[in-house]
Design an enzyme around this catalytic site. Structure first.
Site, mmCIF file in Angstrom:
data_model
loop_
_atom_site.group_PDB
_atom_site.id
_atom_site.type_symbol
_atom_site.label_atom_id
_atom_site.label_comp_id
_atom_site.label_asym_id
_atom_site.label_seq_id
_atom_site.Cartn_x
_atom_site.Cartn_y
_atom_site.Cartn_z
ATOM 1 N N CYS A 194 1.618 14.639 -13.022
ATOM 2 C CA CYS A 194 2.765 14.177 -13.853
ATOM 3 C C CYS A 194 3.653 13.185 -13.110
ATOM 4 O O CYS A 194 4.676 12.759 -13.631
ATOM 5 C CB CYS A 194 3.590 15.403 -14.303
ATOM 6 S SG CYS A 194 4.501 16.169 -12.969
ATOM 7 N N GLY A 249 -1.301 -9.175 12.705
ATOM 8 C CA GLY A 249 -1.796 -7.816 12.933
ATOM 9 C C GLY A 249 -2.625 -7.246 11.817
ATOM 10 O O GLY A 249 -2.583 -6.040 11.563
ATOM 11 N N HIS A 271 0.818 -1.219 0.000
ATOM 12 C CA HIS A 271 0.000 0.000 0.000
ATOM 13 C C HIS A 271 0.850 1.267 0.000
ATOM 14 O O HIS A 271 0.400 2.324 0.427
ATOM 15 C CB HIS A 271 -0.948 0.008 1.219
ATOM 16 C CG HIS A 271 -1.950 -1.109 1.174
ATOM 17 N ND1 HIS A 271 -2.626 -1.542 2.286
ATOM 18 C CD2 HIS A 271 -2.371 -1.899 0.155
ATOM 19 C CE1 HIS A 271 -3.437 -2.542 1.949
ATOM 20 N NE2 HIS A 271 -3.297 -2.781 0.659
HETATM 21 C C1 BV8 Z 1 -8.221 -2.211 -5.247
HETATM 22 C C2 BV8 Z 1 -3.133 3.056 2.533
HETATM 23 C C3 BV8 Z 1 -8.704 -2.589 -7.507
HETATM 24 C C4 BV8 Z 1 -3.691 4.401 2.739
HETATM 25 C C5 BV8 Z 1 -4.939 1.457 2.602
HETATM 26 C C6 BV8 Z 1 -15.449 -0.943 -3.940
HETATM 27 C C7 BV8 Z 1 -14.788 0.050 -4.661
HETATM 28 C C8 BV8 Z 1 -13.399 0.072 -4.775
HETATM 29 C C9 BV8 Z 1 -12.659 -0.922 -4.189
HETATM 30 C C10 BV8 Z 1 -13.344 -1.877 -3.469
HETATM 31 C C11 BV8 Z 1 -14.708 -1.919 -3.344
HETATM 32 N N1 BV8 Z 1 -15.048 -2.982 -2.563
HETATM 33 C C12 BV8 Z 1 -13.937 -3.620 -2.193
HETATM 34 C C13 BV8 Z 1 -12.909 -2.969 -2.746
HETATM 35 C C14 BV8 Z 1 -11.583 -3.278 -2.619
HETATM 36 C C15 BV8 Z 1 -11.004 -2.365 -1.536
HETATM 37 C C16 BV8 Z 1 -11.295 -3.029 -0.196
HETATM 38 O O1 BV8 Z 1 -10.737 -4.052 0.081
HETATM 39 N N2 BV8 Z 1 -12.186 -2.428 0.582
HETATM 40 C C17 BV8 Z 1 -12.510 -3.064 1.855
HETATM 41 C C18 BV8 Z 1 -12.640 -2.019 2.942
HETATM 42 C C19 BV8 Z 1 -13.776 -3.890 1.661
HETATM 43 N N3 BV8 Z 1 -9.599 -2.369 -1.829
HETATM 44 C C20 BV8 Z 1 -9.100 -1.402 -2.575
HETATM 45 O O2 BV8 Z 1 -9.704 -0.407 -2.927
HETATM 46 C C21 BV8 Z 1 -7.677 -1.642 -2.979
HETATM 47 N N4 BV8 Z 1 -7.564 -1.428 -4.387
HETATM 48 O O3 BV8 Z 1 -8.931 -3.113 -4.915
HETATM 49 O O4 BV8 Z 1 -8.011 -1.850 -6.554
HETATM 50 C C22 BV8 Z 1 -10.024 -1.927 -7.672
HETATM 51 C C23 BV8 Z 1 -10.061 -0.632 -8.149
HETATM 52 C C24 BV8 Z 1 -11.303 -0.047 -8.342
HETATM 53 C C25 BV8 Z 1 -12.481 -0.745 -8.038
HETATM 54 C C26 BV8 Z 1 -12.422 -2.027 -7.524
HETATM 55 C C27 BV8 Z 1 -11.187 -2.625 -7.328
HETATM 56 C C28 BV8 Z 1 -6.763 -0.676 -2.262
HETATM 57 C C29 BV8 Z 1 -6.681 -1.067 -0.802
HETATM 58 C C30 BV8 Z 1 -5.592 -0.258 -0.112
HETATM 59 C C31 BV8 Z 1 -6.215 0.895 0.608
HETATM 60 N N5 BV8 Z 1 -5.169 1.607 1.345
HETATM 61 N N6 BV8 Z 1 -3.963 2.115 3.235
HETATM 62 C C32 BV8 Z 1 -3.474 4.848 4.152
HETATM 63 O O5 BV8 Z 1 -2.970 4.087 4.996
HETATM 64 O O6 BV8 Z 1 -3.826 6.000 4.392
HETATM 65 S S1 BV8 Z 1 -5.860 0.344 3.453
HETATM 66 C C33 BV8 Z 1 -5.512 0.321 5.106
HETATM 67 O O7 BV8 Z 1 -6.121 -0.881 5.566
HETATM 68 C C34 BV8 Z 1 -4.077 0.193 5.541
HETATM 69 O O8 BV8 Z 1 -3.154 -0.053 4.507
HETATM 70 C C35 BV8 Z 1 -4.142 -1.011 6.454
HETATM 71 O O9 BV8 Z 1 -2.953 -1.639 6.628
HETATM 72 C C36 BV8 Z 1 -5.086 -1.798 5.671
HETATM 73 C C37 BV8 Z 1 -5.623 -3.064 6.206
HETATM 74 O O10 BV8 Z 1 -6.005 -2.851 7.499
HETATM 75 P P1 BV8 Z 1 -5.159 -3.635 8.608
HETATM 76 O O11 BV8 Z 1 -3.714 -3.388 8.358
HETATM 77 O O12 BV8 Z 1 -5.616 -5.028 8.642
HETATM 78 O O13 BV8 Z 1 -5.541 -2.818 9.880
HETATM 79 P P2 BV8 Z 1 -6.886 -2.972 10.738
HETATM 80 O O14 BV8 Z 1 -6.980 -1.815 11.659
HETATM 81 O O15 BV8 Z 1 -8.030 -3.275 9.821
HETATM 82 O O16 BV8 Z 1 -6.620 -4.288 11.604
HETATM 83 C C38 BV8 Z 1 -5.613 -4.284 12.606
HETATM 84 C C39 BV8 Z 1 -5.632 -5.656 13.220
HETATM 85 O O17 BV8 Z 1 -4.582 -5.706 14.161
HETATM 86 C C40 BV8 Z 1 -6.917 -5.970 13.969
HETATM 87 O O18 BV8 Z 1 -7.394 -7.239 13.558
HETATM 88 C C41 BV8 Z 1 -6.484 -5.996 15.448
HETATM 89 O O19 BV8 Z 1 -7.174 -7.000 16.166
HETATM 90 C C42 BV8 Z 1 -5.033 -6.354 15.309
HETATM 91 N N7 BV8 Z 1 -4.179 -5.890 16.399
HETATM 92 C C43 BV8 Z 1 -4.356 -4.830 17.227
HETATM 93 N N8 BV8 Z 1 -3.303 -4.746 18.084
HETATM 94 C C44 BV8 Z 1 -2.460 -5.768 17.771
HETATM 95 C C45 BV8 Z 1 -3.011 -6.496 16.702
HETATM 96 N N9 BV8 Z 1 -2.404 -7.568 16.160
HETATM 97 C C46 BV8 Z 1 -1.235 -7.948 16.699
HETATM 98 N N10 BV8 Z 1 -0.633 -7.298 17.727
HETATM 99 C C47 BV8 Z 1 -1.219 -6.213 18.280
HETATM 100 N N11 BV8 Z 1 -0.619 -5.583 19.318
HETATM 101 ZN ZN ZN Z 2 3.312 17.627 -11.951
#
Ligand code: BV8
Ligand code: ZN
Length: 245
Positions: A129, A186, A118
Site C-alpha cells: 500500500c 565515480g 535510485h
Molecule cells: C529500468 C539501487 C525500466 C539499489 C541500483 C533486463 C531486465 C531489466 C532491466 C534491465 C535489463 N537489462 C538492462 C536493464 C536495465 C537495468 C540495467 O541497467 N542493468 C545493467 C546492470 C545492465 N536497469 C534497471 O533495471 C533500471 N530500471 O531500467 O527500468 C525497465 C524495467 C523493466 C525491464 C526493463 C527496463 C534500474 C536501475 C537501478 C538499479 N538500482 N541501486 C541499491 O543500491 O541497492 S543500481 C546500482 O548501480 C547503484 O545505484 C549504483 O549507483 C548504480 C550504478 O553503479 P555505479 O554507481 O556506477 O557504481 P559502480 O560500482 O558500477 O562503479 C563505481 C565506479 O567508481 C567505478 O567505475 C570505479 O572505477 C569508480 N571509482 C572507484 N573509486 C573511485 C571511483 N571514482 C572516483 N573516485 C574514486 N575514489
Molecule cells: Zn501496507
C-alpha cells in the site's frame, strides 16, 4: 595530478553545470562500490538482492543486506569530494546534482535539491500500500510488516527491473540537455537509464568531463578524462578555479 589550465578555463566560464555521481564518489568515505574488484557485486548477486524477485524469494536476506549497508552509511562521513560538489552550488550560476547513490552523503555534505535517481537507503515503505514505514529499520531483524495492510516493508531504493522515479528522471534528462558543462564522477556508466545522461549531455553540446581512476565504456566518447579519485581531484579543481591562475 595533472589538471590543464585549458580545462580550468573551460570550467571557469561555464554557466550551467551538471554533475552525475555514482558509487565511486562514496568510495573514499569507506562505502564499497558495486563493480570494483572488492565491490559489493563481487560478493553478492545484484539480481538476487537488489530486485523485487530477490526480495520476494528471500525477504529476510535482502532486509539484512540493506540493514548491513545502512549501518555502514551511519558510520561513515562525507569525503572531500562530496564537500567540493556541495561547494559547486555556490560557484556556478546554474548547478544541478544528479546521483545514483542511495547513501545521502551528498545531502550530509551540504548539497541541496539532489536528484536521487535510485532512491535512498534510509527510507522504507510498504511494498503493497506504499505507506511509509516510520520506525527505525535497524531495530528490525526481520522484514517488518505494514501496520495498515500487513504487507512487507521494503527500502525506498529503485531495484533492477523497477522504473526510476519519473519526475527525477525527467529533470535529470532535461538538465543534461541544457548543460554547457557535465561531470560524470565515480560511475562505471553501466546502469541504465542513468548511464545515458553523459552521452545525452554530449549530444546536446555540453563539454563532458569524466572523473574516475579507471576508464569506463563511455570514456572514449567524452571530452576530458581525469584518472584520479574524486576526493582528491575535486578539491584541486576548486582551488584552481577559485584562484586567478
Ligand atoms: C529500468 C539501487 C525500466 C539499489 C541500483 C533486463 C531486465 C531489466 C532491466 C534491465 C535489463 N537489462 C538492462 C536493464 C536495465 C537495468 C540495467 O541497467 N542493468 C545493467 C546492470 C545492465 N536497469 C534497471 O533495471 C533500471 N530500471 O531500467 O527500468 C525497465 C524495467 C523493466 C525491464 C526493463 C527496463 C534500474 C536501475 C537501478 C538499479 N538500482 N541501486 C541499491 O543500491 O541497492 S543500481 C546500482 O548501480 C547503484 O545505484 C549504483 O549507483 C548504480 C550504478 O553503479 P555505479 O554507481 O556506477 O557504481 P559502480 O560500482 O558500477 O562503479 C563505481 C565506479 O567508481 C567505478 O567505475 C570505479 O572505477 C569508480 N571509482 C572507484 N573509486 C573511485 C571511483 N571514482 C572516483 N573516485 C574514486 N575514489
Ligand atoms: Zn501496507
Amino acid at each position: 595530478m595533472e589538471i590543464s589550465n585549458e580545462l580550468i578555463g573551460i570550467i571557469k566560464k561555464s554557466k550551467n553545470v551538471v554533475v552525475l555521481t555514482g558509487a565511486g564518489v562514496s568510495a573514499e568515505s569507506g562505502i564499497s562500490t558495486f563493480r570494483d574488484p572488492d565491490g559489493l557485486w563481487t560478493k553478492f548477486n545484484p539480481m538476487e538482492l537488489a530486485s523485487m524477485d530477490g526480495f520476494i524469494s528471500n525477504p529476510d536476506l535482502v532486509w539484512e543486506w540493506y540493514n548491513y549497508r545502512r549501518k555502514i552509511v551511519h558510520e561513515v562521513e562525507p569525503n572531500p569530494g562530496h564537500y567540493a560538489i556541495a561547494e559547486m552550488e555556490n560557484i556556478f550560476p546554474k548547478f544541478t546534482l544528479i546521483t545514483q547513490n542511495v547513501d545521502r552523503l551528498h545531502q550530509r555534505a551540504g548539497s541541496h535539491n539532489v536528484i536521487e535517481l535510485h532512491g535512498n537507503i534510509m527510507d522504507n515503505y510498504c511494498k503493497d500500500c506504499k505507506t511509509p514505514f516510520e520506525d527505525d529499520p535497524l531495530a528490525e531483524l526481520h522484514v517488518p510488516r505494514c501496520r495498515k495492510c500487513g504487507g512487507m516493508i521494503r527500502p525506498a531504493v529503485v531495484w533492477f527491473g523497477e522504473m526510476l522515479p519519473r519526475l527525477e528522471l525527467a529533470k535529470a534528462d532535461e538538465s543534461a540537455k541544457q548543460a554547457d558543462l557535465f561531470f560524470s564522477i565515480g560511475t562505471s556508466a553501466e546502469v541504465y537509464p542513468a548511464a545515458n545522461l553523459p552521452i545525452t549531455a554530449k549530444e546536446y553540446g555540453a563539454f563532458v568531463v569524466e572523473i574516475n581512476p579507471n576508464k569506463t565504456s563511455i570514456t572514449k566518447y567524452l571530452d576530458y578524462f581525469l584518472p584520479y579519485p574524486s576526493g582528491q581531484v575535486l578539491p584541486e579543481i576548486l582551488k584552481k578555479i577559485n584562484t586567478n591562475i
